[in-house]
Design a protein around this motif. Structure first.
Motif, PDB file in Angstrom:
ATOM      1  N   PHE A  79     -35.111  15.212 -22.086  1.00  0.00           N
ATOM      2  CA  PHE A  79     -35.928  16.426 -22.037  1.00  0.00           C
ATOM      3  C   PHE A  79     -36.908  16.451 -20.870  1.00  0.00           C
ATOM      4  O   PHE A  79     -37.543  17.480 -20.619  1.00  0.00           O
ATOM      5  N   ALA A  80     -37.038  15.350 -20.150  1.00  0.00           N
ATOM      6  CA  ALA A  80     -38.063  15.250 -19.102  1.00  0.00           C
ATOM      7  C   ALA A  80     -37.895  16.299 -18.007  1.00  0.00           C
ATOM      8  O   ALA A  80     -38.881  16.689 -17.366  1.00  0.00           O
ATOM      9  N   PHE A  81     -36.670  16.778 -17.788  1.00  0.00           N
ATOM     10  CA  PHE A  81     -36.434  17.749 -16.721  1.00  0.00           C
ATOM     11  C   PHE A  81     -36.667  19.192 -17.162  1.00  0.00           C
ATOM     12  O   PHE A  81     -36.712  20.097 -16.322  1.00  0.00           O
ATOM     13  N   TYR A  82     -36.802  19.403 -18.451  1.00  0.00           N
ATOM     14  CA  TYR A  82     -36.836  20.769 -18.969  1.00  0.00           C
ATOM     15  C   TYR A  82     -38.031  21.619 -18.516  1.00  0.00           C
ATOM     16  O   TYR A  82     -37.897  22.841 -18.432  1.00  0.00           O
ATOM     17  N   PRO A  83     -39.208  21.061 -18.255  1.00  0.00           N
ATOM     18  CA  PRO A  83     -40.306  21.934 -17.805  1.00  0.00           C
ATOM     19  C   PRO A  83     -39.935  22.801 -16.607  1.00  0.00           C
ATOM     20  O   PRO A  83     -40.375  23.956 -16.515  1.00  0.00           O
ATOM     21  N   VAL A  84     -39.124  22.263 -15.691  1.00  0.00           N
ATOM     22  CA  VAL A  84     -38.699  23.057 -14.531  1.00  0.00           C
ATOM     23  C   VAL A  84     -37.901  24.274 -15.004  1.00  0.00           C
ATOM     24  O   VAL A  84     -38.102  25.404 -14.521  1.00  0.00           O
ATOM     25  N   TYR A  85     -37.011  24.042 -15.950  1.00  0.00           N
ATOM     26  CA  TYR A  85     -36.201  25.161 -16.462  1.00  0.00           C
ATOM     27  C   TYR A  85     -37.075  26.205 -17.131  1.00  0.00           C
ATOM     28  O   TYR A  85     -36.884  27.415 -16.946  1.00  0.00           O
ATOM     29  N   TRP A  86     -38.058  25.769 -17.920  1.00  0.00           N
ATOM     30  CA  TRP A  86     -38.878  26.729 -18.670  1.00  0.00           C
ATOM     31  C   TRP A  86     -39.771  27.561 -17.754  1.00  0.00           C
ATOM     32  O   TRP A  86     -40.096  28.705 -18.088  1.00  0.00           O
ATOM     33  N   VAL A  87     -40.170  27.014 -16.618  1.00  0.00           N
ATOM     34  CA  VAL A  87     -40.919  27.827 -15.649  1.00  0.00           C
ATOM     35  C   VAL A  87     -40.052  28.997 -15.197  1.00  0.00           C
ATOM     36  O   VAL A  87     -40.505  30.148 -15.124  1.00  0.00           O
ATOM     37  N   VAL A  88     -38.787  28.700 -14.897  1.00  0.00           N
ATOM     38  CA  VAL A  88     -37.847  29.743 -14.476  1.00  0.00           C
ATOM     39  C   VAL A  88     -37.611  30.733 -15.601  1.00  0.00           C
ATOM     40  O   VAL A  88     -37.676  31.957 -15.410  1.00  0.00           O
ATOM     41  N   TYR A  89     -37.343  30.225 -16.790  1.00  0.00           N
ATOM     42  CA  TYR A  89     -37.055  31.085 -17.947  1.00  0.00           C
ATOM     43  C   TYR A  89     -38.215  32.034 -18.235  1.00  0.00           C
ATOM     44  O   TYR A  89     -38.013  33.209 -18.563  1.00  0.00           O
ATOM     45  N   GLY A  90     -39.441  31.550 -18.100  1.00  0.00           N
ATOM     46  CA  GLY A  90     -40.601  32.368 -18.415  1.00  0.00           C
ATOM     47  C   GLY A  90     -40.790  33.565 -17.505  1.00  0.00           C
ATOM     48  O   GLY A  90     -41.513  34.508 -17.847  1.00  0.00           O
ATOM     49  N   GLN A  91     -40.119  33.565 -16.360  1.00  0.00           N
ATOM     50  CA  GLN A  91     -40.283  34.679 -15.422  1.00  0.00           C
ATOM     51  C   GLN A  91     -39.747  35.992 -15.984  1.00  0.00           C
ATOM     52  O   GLN A  91     -40.229  37.067 -15.644  1.00  0.00           O
ATOM     53  N   PHE A  92     -38.750  35.920 -16.873  1.00  0.00           N
ATOM     54  CA  PHE A  92     -38.133  37.157 -17.337  1.00  0.00           C
ATOM     55  C   PHE A  92     -39.063  37.965 -18.236  1.00  0.00           C
ATOM     56  O   PHE A  92     -38.902  39.179 -18.371  1.00  0.00           O
ATOM     57  N   SER A  93     -40.039  37.314 -18.844  1.00  0.00           N
ATOM     58  CA  SER A  93     -40.973  38.048 -19.698  1.00  0.00           C
ATOM     59  C   SER A  93     -42.313  38.308 -19.013  1.00  0.00           C
ATOM     60  O   SER A  93     -43.219  38.867 -19.625  1.00  0.00           O
ATOM     61  N   SER A  94     -42.429  37.915 -17.751  1.00  0.00           N
ATOM     62  CA  SER A  94     -43.695  38.124 -17.033  1.00  0.00           C
ATOM     63  C   SER A  94     -43.450  38.796 -15.689  1.00  0.00           C
ATOM     64  O   SER A  94     -43.531  40.019 -15.555  1.00  0.00           O
ATOM     65  N   ASN A  95     -43.098  38.010 -14.690  1.00  0.00           N
ATOM     66  CA  ASN A  95     -42.976  38.565 -13.346  1.00  0.00           C
ATOM     67  C   ASN A  95     -41.772  39.483 -13.155  1.00  0.00           C
ATOM     68  O   ASN A  95     -41.793  40.358 -12.287  1.00  0.00           O
ATOM     69  N   PHE A  96     -40.717  39.304 -13.955  1.00  0.00           N
ATOM     70  CA  PHE A  96     -39.596  40.246 -13.882  1.00  0.00           C
ATOM     71  C   PHE A  96     -40.034  41.633 -14.348  1.00  0.00           C
ATOM     72  O   PHE A  96     -39.587  42.649 -13.822  1.00  0.00           O
ATOM     73  N   VAL A  97     -40.895  41.670 -15.364  1.00  0.00           N
ATOM     74  CA  VAL A  97     -41.396  42.950 -15.874  1.00  0.00           C
ATOM     75  C   VAL A  97     -42.235  43.644 -14.804  1.00  0.00           C
ATOM     76  O   VAL A  97     -42.124  44.853 -14.585  1.00  0.00           O
ATOM     77  N   THR A  98     -43.066  42.863 -14.117  1.00  0.00           N
ATOM     78  CA  THR A  98     -43.882  43.419 -13.038  1.00  0.00           C
ATOM     79  C   THR A  98     -43.008  43.902 -11.887  1.00  0.00           C
ATOM     80  O   THR A  98     -43.268  44.945 -11.283  1.00  0.00           O
ATOM     81  N   GLN A  99     -41.954  43.146 -11.595  1.00  0.00           N
ATOM     82  CA  GLN A  99     -41.030  43.565 -10.541  1.00  0.00           C
ATOM     83  C   GLN A  99     -40.377  44.898 -10.896  1.00  0.00           C
ATOM     84  O   GLN A  99     -40.249  45.789 -10.039  1.00  0.00           O
ATOM     85  N   ALA A 100     -39.989  45.079 -12.147  1.00  0.00           N
ATOM     86  CA  ALA A 100     -39.373  46.341 -12.583  1.00  0.00           C
ATOM     87  C   ALA A 100     -40.333  47.510 -12.411  1.00  0.00           C
ATOM     88  O   ALA A 100     -39.922  48.633 -12.102  1.00  0.00           O
ATOM     89  N   GLU A 101     -41.622  47.238 -12.595  1.00  0.00           N
ATOM     90  CA  GLU A 101     -42.634  48.278 -12.435  1.00  0.00           C
ATOM     91  C   GLU A 101     -42.699  48.769 -10.988  1.00  0.00           C
ATOM     92  O   GLU A 101     -43.069  49.916 -10.729  1.00  0.00           O
ATOM     93  N   GLN A 102     -42.303  47.906 -10.046  1.00  0.00           N
ATOM     94  CA  GLN A 102     -42.329  48.266  -8.626  1.00  0.00           C
ATOM     95  C   GLN A 102     -41.062  48.996  -8.181  1.00  0.00           C
ATOM     96  O   GLN A 102     -40.917  49.320  -7.013  1.00  0.00           O
ATOM     97  N   MET A 103     -40.140  49.265  -9.125  1.00  0.00           N
ATOM     98  CA  MET A 103     -38.865  49.892  -8.801  1.00  0.00           C
ATOM     99  C   MET A 103     -38.810  51.301  -9.379  1.00  0.00           C
ATOM    100  O   MET A 103     -39.651  51.691 -10.201  1.00  0.00           O
ATOM    101  N   ASP A 104     -37.822  52.063  -8.960  1.00  0.00           N
ATOM    102  CA  ASP A 104     -37.640  53.432  -9.454  1.00  0.00           C
ATOM    103  C   ASP A 104     -37.051  53.370 -10.861  1.00  0.00           C
ATOM    104  O   ASP A 104     -35.880  53.032 -11.043  1.00  0.00           O
ATOM    105  N   GLY A 105     -37.887  53.679 -11.854  1.00  0.00           N
ATOM    106  CA  GLY A 105     -37.489  53.488 -13.244  1.00  0.00           C
ATOM    107  C   GLY A 105     -36.610  54.577 -13.823  1.00  0.00           C
ATOM    108  O   GLY A 105     -35.968  54.358 -14.851  1.00  0.00           O
ATOM    109  N   HIS A 106     -36.590  55.757 -13.239  1.00  0.00           N
ATOM    110  CA  HIS A 106     -35.797  56.878 -13.758  1.00  0.00           C
ATOM    111  C   HIS A 106     -36.069  57.122 -15.243  1.00  0.00           C
ATOM    112  O   HIS A 106     -35.155  57.359 -16.033  1.00  0.00           O
ATOM    113  N   GLY A 107     -37.331  56.999 -15.631  1.00  0.00           N
ATOM    114  CA  GLY A 107     -37.718  57.252 -17.012  1.00  0.00           C
ATOM    115  C   GLY A 107     -37.539  56.079 -17.949  1.00  0.00           C
ATOM    116  O   GLY A 107     -37.835  56.184 -19.151  1.00  0.00           O
TER     117      GLY A 107
END
Length: 487
Positions: free
Chosen positions: A246-274
């Motif tokens: 399990f020692a390597f998993y923190p790296v994976y979880w940093v990546v995984y966590g992006q989908f509920s944080s920075n990915f959402v912010t990235q979507a806000e910067q795009m044309d949402g079409h409603g």
């Protein structure tokens, strides 16, 4: 929360979200100790589920308009995530082991099908399938995100939280009413404290066998009244194998966590079409729900038919690599946003405002979809295999505790993500995505190089006792001339 009722802004919202993730993956240690030493898995889940409900109730009550108007929003939100985190700790560390406990077979066995075909029934493969189904069910529940973004936008945050509260209460009712149908294992006494004592003896003697009574006797040790036997130490050593992986998993979880944080912010910067920007998260569970049956019913059986082993270490390594593809794709999309009008490198500028509301640059929000799909695929290989590894490599008395050690890696990942929060601004965020892509790819390759030898020991590590392993091998060898297939 960037545009939400609390007005925290991007960095503030990301910071709170990341702290919540960290808290939810630290508390499972406490939940595991309560379960393994005092109450057992089932009772611990029920008690902590009620704590979780209290947190959800606070969240609902402090998000209604009158509460927000009187300034209760931020305080209520913080109080609720602290309480929900405690409830989560008692549930997360125990629910996955409790589900796997319902399957009682521990040995390889040979059976004959209705068609007269000789097959090997492999408990490890069954546990793998159980966790795949379990993870699929989790993501079916995650599809609530199809409704909540619209509820937040059109009704209010309180309505989305109320939906979660109602569904959770229904879950508790089902859990309590189904009690008589569950296999419930009793707690094992002071097993966790004994494990830490044994670990300390290993450390000070620099020998993994030092806590064994036989070793102490043979080496003139002072500890002659140890509260465990040699077999307990062998089980503990096997648990350490899982924790080492399990020692390597923190790296994976940093990546995984992006989908509920920075990915959402990235979507806000795009044309949402409603389309609400956080609705795009649903492509993660949708991809998992679609791909799990495909892998279980088509891909994995074909691999087994051709005797191609795809064991946990290989699957975990592949999960890291696929996660790196998600980050690289996100970096590309971020670059496309920066070269698109009307705001180019400064998304949501005043030039994009329509009726006083800033709009994203002219990049269709659907372009984000592959990033979520990559994350979903990586979860199937890395996250599901981690749950499986934590259960199969843990001794019976420490299932919840080893599970909590696996979950703790997510907390470390959240801590790293919290440290990266200052980089979550334009244009640095694009390079943060690139850095995470490189880190995840390298972690997957190094993980394989370091641990691939454990694939060859998989069956041996899965056996509860050495006698079980030997007996199972004898049973398989008896039918060595038969046409057999693992089930």
């Amino acid at each position: 929360m960037g545009r939400g009722a609390l007005g925290m802004g991007h960095q503030g919202a990301t910071g709170l979200t990341t702290f919540f993730q960290f808290w939810c993956y630290v508390t499972p240690i406490f939940g595991a100790i309560v379960a393994d030493q005092y109450l057992g898995k089932y009772k611990t889940i029920v008690i902590f589920a009620f704590i979780y409900v209290i947190g959800l109730l606070i969240l609902v009550l402090t998000s209604i308009p009158v509460s927000l108007q009187h300034g209760a929003g931020l305080g209520g939100f913080i109080a609720s995530i602290l309480i929900i985190g405690v409830g989560t700790g008692g549930i997360k560390s125990n629910v996955a082991p409790l589900i796997a406990d319902q399957y009682k077979r521990k040995k390889l066995a040979v059976s004959t099908t209705a068609k007269g075909e000789r097959v090997i029934i492999d408990p490890a493969l069954t546990i793998q399938r159980i966790y795949m189904i379990f993870y699929g069910c989790i993501n079916v529940g995650s599809l609530s995100l199809l409704a909540t973004p619209f509820m937040e936008r059109d009704v209010g945050f309180w309505s989305a939280y109320l939906l979660c509260l109602c569904m959770f209460v229904i879950g508790i009712i089902v859990l309590v009413m189904g009690r008589k149908f569950y296999v419930v294992r009793p707690p094992q006494g002071s097993v966790i404290t004994d494990a830490f004592k044994a670990l300390w003896i290993m450390i000070i003697n620099r020998n993994l066998d030092a806590p064994k009574p036989s070793w102490q006797e043979a080496n003139g040790g002072r500890r002659t009244n140890l509260p465990w036997d040699d077999h307990f130490i062998d089980e503990l050593k096997r648990a350490l194998v899982a924790c080492k992986v399990f020692a390597f998993y923190p790296v994976y979880w940093v990546v995984y966590g992006q989908f509920s944080s920075n990915f959402v912010t990235q979507a806000e910067q795009m044309d949402g079409h409603g389309v609400p920007n956080d609705l795009m998260q649903n492509f993660d569970p949708i991809s998992i729900i679609v791909l799990i049956p495909f892998l279980e019913m088509i891909v994995y059986p074909i691999l087994r038919r051709f005797h191609i082993s795809f064991r946990p270490i290989s699957r975990i390594s592949l999960g890291f690599v696929v996660a790196s593809l998600a980050m690289m794709y996100a970096a590309i999309i971020q670059h496309v946003i920066y070269v698109s009008p009307p705001c180019y490198g400064k998304p949501l500028c005043s030039a994009s405002e329509v009726n006083g509301q800033a709009q994203g640059n002219r990049v269709h929000i659907a372009a984000q979809t592959p990033a979520y799909v990559f994350i979903g695929v990586s979860e199937i290989f890395a996250s599901v295999s981690g749950l499986e590894y934590a259960y199969t490599k843990a001794p019976p008395s420490m299932k919840s505790f080893v599970q909590s050690m696996y979950l703790l890696t997510n907390a470390f990942g959240s801590a790293i993500a919290e440290a990266l929060t200052p980089a979550a601004y334009d244009p640095a965020i694009m390079w943060m995505f690139v850095g995470l892509a490189v880190a995840s790819f390298l972690a997957g390759i190094i993980f394989w190089v370091v641990y691939h030898s454990l694939n060859a020991k998989e069956e041996q590590l899965n056996m509860i006792d050495a006698e079980d392993y030997e007996h199972a091998n004898e049973e398989v060898e008896m039918d060595g001339d038969s046409q057999v297939e693992k089930k």
